[in-house]
Every structure is written in structure tokens, then in C-alpha cells.
Scaffold this active site. Structure first.
Site, PDB file in Angstrom:
ATOM      1  N   ARG A 160      -9.196  24.133 -10.304  1.00 50.98           N
ATOM      2  CA  ARG A 160      -9.601  22.984  -8.687  1.00 50.98           C
ATOM      3  C   ARG A 160      -9.501  24.523  -7.344  1.00 50.98           C
ATOM      4  NH1 ARG A 160      -5.868  18.393  -9.681  1.00 50.98           N
ATOM      5  NH2 ARG A 160      -5.665  18.513  -7.853  1.00 50.98           N
ATOM      6  N   TYR A 163     -11.808  23.959  -4.350  1.00 51.60           N
ATOM      7  CA  TYR A 163     -11.254  23.771  -3.048  1.00 51.60           C
ATOM      8  C   TYR A 163      -9.556  24.213  -2.323  1.00 51.60           C
ATOM      9  CZ  TYR A 163      -9.719  18.779  -0.655  1.00 51.60           C
ATOM     10  OH  TYR A 163      -9.281  18.603   0.640  1.00 51.60           O
ATOM     11  N   GLU A 165      -8.812  27.174  -2.332  1.00 51.88           N
ATOM     12  CA  GLU A 165      -8.865  28.351  -1.992  1.00 51.88           C
ATOM     13  C   GLU A 165      -9.842  28.822  -0.522  1.00 51.88           C
ATOM     14  OE1 GLU A 165      -7.194  30.681  -1.981  1.00 51.88           O
ATOM     15  OE2 GLU A 165      -6.243  30.353  -4.406  1.00 51.88           O
ATOM     16  N   VAL A 205      -7.044   9.144  -7.932  1.00 47.58           N
ATOM     17  CA  VAL A 205      -6.204   8.021  -8.765  1.00 47.58           C
ATOM     18  C   VAL A 205      -6.358   6.657  -8.776  1.00 47.58           C
ATOM     19  CG1 VAL A 205      -3.881   8.596  -7.864  1.00 47.58           C
ATOM     20  CG2 VAL A 205      -4.197   7.826 -10.091  1.00 47.58           C
ATOM     21  N   ASN A 208     -10.157   5.409  -8.723  1.00 46.59           N
ATOM     22  CA  ASN A 208     -10.264   4.666 -10.379  1.00 46.59           C
ATOM     23  C   ASN A 208      -9.363   3.455 -11.524  1.00 46.59           C
ATOM     24  OD1 ASN A 208     -11.693   7.045 -10.543  1.00 46.59           O
ATOM     25  ND2 ASN A 208      -9.833   8.682 -11.667  1.00 46.59           N
ATOM     26  N   TYR A 222      -3.150  10.579 -17.305  1.00 41.46           N
ATOM     27  CA  TYR A 222      -2.782  11.392 -17.378  1.00 41.46           C
ATOM     28  C   TYR A 222      -1.468  11.864 -16.933  1.00 41.46           C
ATOM     29  CZ  TYR A 222      -8.033  11.394 -16.196  1.00 41.46           C
ATOM     30  OH  TYR A 222      -9.456  11.319 -16.523  1.00 41.46           O
ATOM     31  N   GLY A 223      -1.299  12.628 -18.793  1.00 47.08           N
ATOM     32  CA  GLY A 223      -0.089  12.981 -19.226  1.00 47.08           C
ATOM     33  C   GLY A 223       0.404  11.611 -19.383  1.00 47.08           C
ATOM     34  N   ASP A 224       2.283  11.636 -19.115  1.00 48.22           N
ATOM     35  CA  ASP A 224       2.803  10.260 -19.454  1.00 48.22           C
ATOM     36  C   ASP A 224       2.785   9.246 -18.075  1.00 48.22           C
ATOM     37  OD1 ASP A 224       4.720  12.127 -18.052  1.00 48.22           O
ATOM     38  OD2 ASP A 224       5.764  12.618 -19.319  1.00 48.22           O
ATOM     39  N   ASP A 288      -3.047  20.715 -12.723  1.00 45.47           N
ATOM     40  CA  ASP A 288      -2.630  19.078 -12.373  1.00 45.47           C
ATOM     41  C   ASP A 288      -1.474  19.170 -11.370  1.00 45.47           C
ATOM     42  OD1 ASP A 288      -3.859  16.297 -10.994  1.00 45.47           O
ATOM     43  OD2 ASP A 288      -1.918  15.820 -12.156  1.00 45.47           O
TER      44      ASP A 288
END
Length: 326
Positions: A160, A163, A165, A205, A208, A222-224, A288
Site C-alpha cells: 500500500r 499510495y 507515501e 468495501v 464491493n 476479509y479476516g474475521d 490492511d
């Protein structure tokens, strides 16, 4: 950082007509800015190269008598030779992870050289310079919510970083031009924003989830799903930008919504609007952020209280808009 005393500030609608150049004018946020300023009676010059913007957003205003469009990559220069500008507003950049990871060099260049070209143009015209930065400068934060005084936790070589930096550098050079050359600057750090005119393949998100729900596909979590975000409706962001133009304050200001939701809470809201959704869990992407929420005390002190559209109301409107485009 000294926070000014609270003082309600009018939008640019109360000012004399301005001549405003907006880079990234065909993008999601840029096109809404064009609309706002045209509606307020200002003249707008839009600049975009469509790397992530949409021609359909330019077409909305192409026949407007106070709108001019220049197709150009601002990293290579801004070919404007018209009348004196009042503001240069730099909103050009891929902003979603799929887009800036597809164009990492271009993203770095528009944050670096594109920002300097905008600052040089503003300096030459004696104009103000308004930089769209991002909450991504905070990285995966150790301070929550994030105030403007927090320096962030950013991986400078991660996926990432092109973007993150780019925006951190853009803020640095903007402040350098303010301090050394007297450019009248504004810097905003935009937190997650959504609404009409986002690209279907935006990759963030809400876009999506909405498109997956409308197509009857599982929502990709993504993840839990325990990671949190705050979500700002586009009209609330545009109102904040319009008001900050009128405020004599030069350092970064957070613009976002203070209400925080987990991804699973967001899924529930979308399921209430588009019934019978299901969830597909995937691994959390690298770097993330686990949390993201703005400290808005500085914003409130500068422009007073502004109403926030609730996430449920904004999602409902966004779903109706995207349904028409599907």
C-alpha cells in the site's frame, strides 16, 4: 498544534464567483466537487487523464457554459493558459487499493510531481492550493481515533506504500510551499467515502458489497470481519471541503464520519436492503488497517457542526443508484 476557536463558516456559495481548477475532475470525489462549484456559480476547469476517472463523469458537465475540460496527466504538467485562477484543487490519484496497486508508479508520480505541478500553478497565479490527502497516512494506527497530530504507522515499502507515501510526500511539499513561498494551502485527510459515481470495479468495501449483493453473490469479508471503518457519504465530504475553502487554516484536517462499524455490521445493513446475502471469508490483505476512525475535534472547531448522513440512509441511496446503473 493550536486549534482555533469555534466559528461557523459559510460555504463558498456566499463568496464572489471563483475560477477553480480541479485535477481528478472525472473521479468520484472530483466530479461531485465540479457539480457543487458549478451550482454555486463558480467557473470550473477540470483536468483528468482517466486512469481511474470516468468519461461519464465529465459528460455530466461537458455542455455547461462555465465548465472547461482538459485531458492531461498532471504528473507531466498542467496545460492551463487561461485567466487568473483563484484555486487549484488537487484531487487526482487512484484511491482504491486495486487501482493504486495496478498503477503504483503512476500513483507515486501524481502524488509527487503532480502535486508540485499544481503548487507551481497556484503560486504563479497567486491562487490557493487545496490538497486531497487521505486517512491512509495514519497506516495501521496505534492511536484510535486518529487525530491530525498522530504521525501514523505506515509500512514505507509495503503493497500500500505507493499510495500512503505519495500522500505523505504530497502533504510535506504542500507545507513546504506554504512556509517557503507563501502559497495559501489547505490539506484534508479524507476518511472512507462512498456514494453515487463510484466505479463498479472501485474495489473498496461498500462498492464491493453492494455490487456483490445486487448480483446475488456472497459478500467478500476479509479476516474475521471485526476490523472497523467509519463511512462518510459523499455529500458530507463535499460540504466540508466547500466550508474549508473559506477558512484560513493551512495544516491537515480530518474529514470523515465519527460513527464506527465492523465489517459484519456493514454486512447486516446491506442485507437489510438486499435480502438473502451470504458471506465468503478471505484472508486479510497485507498491511490492511484493523481500525480507522477520525478524531473530528479540529474540523468542528474550524467549520462548526455539519450534519452526517447515517450509514443506513446513505447505503440505501447508494444501492438505488447502483441498481439503476447495473
Amino acid at each position: 498544534m493550536t486549534i482555533p476557536e469555534s466559528q461557523p463558516v459559510p460555504s463558498t456559495a456566499t463568496s464572489e464567483p471563483l475560477r477553480i481548477l480541479i485535477t481528478g475532475s472525472a473521479g468520484f470525489v472530483g466530479s461531485h466537487l465540479v457539480e457543487r462549484f458549478l451550482n454555486e456559480g463558480h467557473t470550473v476547469i477540470g483536468v483528468d487523464n482517466y486512469i481511474s476517472g470516468q468519461v461519464s463523469n465529465t459528460d455530466l458537465f461537458r455542455d455547461h457554459p462555465r465548465f472547461t475540460f482538459i485531458e492531461a496527466d498532471v504528473s507531466h504538467g498542467i496545460p492551463y493558459e487561461g485567466e487568473k485562477l483563484d484555486w487549484v484543487m488537487h484531487f487526482a490519484s487512484p484511491a482504491s487499493p486495486p487501482h493504486y496497486q495496478q498503477f503504483p508508479v503512476e500513483t507515486l508520480m501524481v502524488g509527487a510531481q503532480g502535486t508540485q505541478n499544481g503548487l507551481e500553478l497556484a503560486h504563479a497565479h497567486g491562487a490557493g492550493f487545496f490538497l486531497a490527502s487521505t486517512s491512509e497516512v495514519y497506516g495501521d494506527p496505534h492511536v484510535h481515533p486518529q487525530p491530525e497530530t498522530y504521525w501514523g504507522n505506515v509500512n514505507p515499502i509495503g503493497v500500500r506504500s505507493c499510495y500512503d507515501e505519495a500522500k505523505r510526500y504530497a502533504e510535506a511539499i504542500t507545507m513546504a510551499y506554504h512556509r517557503s513561498r507563501g502559497v495559501n494551502t489547505r490539506i484534508i485527510r479524507i476518511f472512507n467515502t462512498y456514494g453515487p459515481r463510484m466505479r463498479p470495479d472501485d474495489g473498496r468495501v461498500i462498492t464491493n458489497f453492494v455490487h456483490q449483493a445486487l448480483r446475488g453473490e456472497p459478500l467478500t469479508v476479509y479476516g474475521d470481519g471485526s476490523q472497523t471503518r467509519s463511512f462518510q457519504y459523499i455529500d458530507d465530504l463535499i460540504e466540508g471541503i466547500s466550508r474549508l475553502v473559506m477558512v484560513n487554516y493551512h495544516e491537515p484536517v480530518n474529514l470523515g464520519n465519527p460513527d464506527e462499524f465492523t465489517m459484519l455490521e456493514l454486512v447486516k445493513i446491506i442485507d437489510d436492503e438486499v435480502a438473502h446475502t451470504s458471506i465468503r471469508f478471505l484472508d486479510l490483505p497485507k498491511d490492511d488497517p484493523k481500525v480507522r476512525n477520525p478524531d473530528l475535534n479540529l474540523k468542528l472547531s474550524l467549520i462548526g457542526h455539519t450534519d452526517f448522513k447515517s450509514l443506513r440512509e446513505g447505503i440505501s441511496f447508494t444501492i438505488r443508484n447502483m441498481s439503476k446503473r447495473a
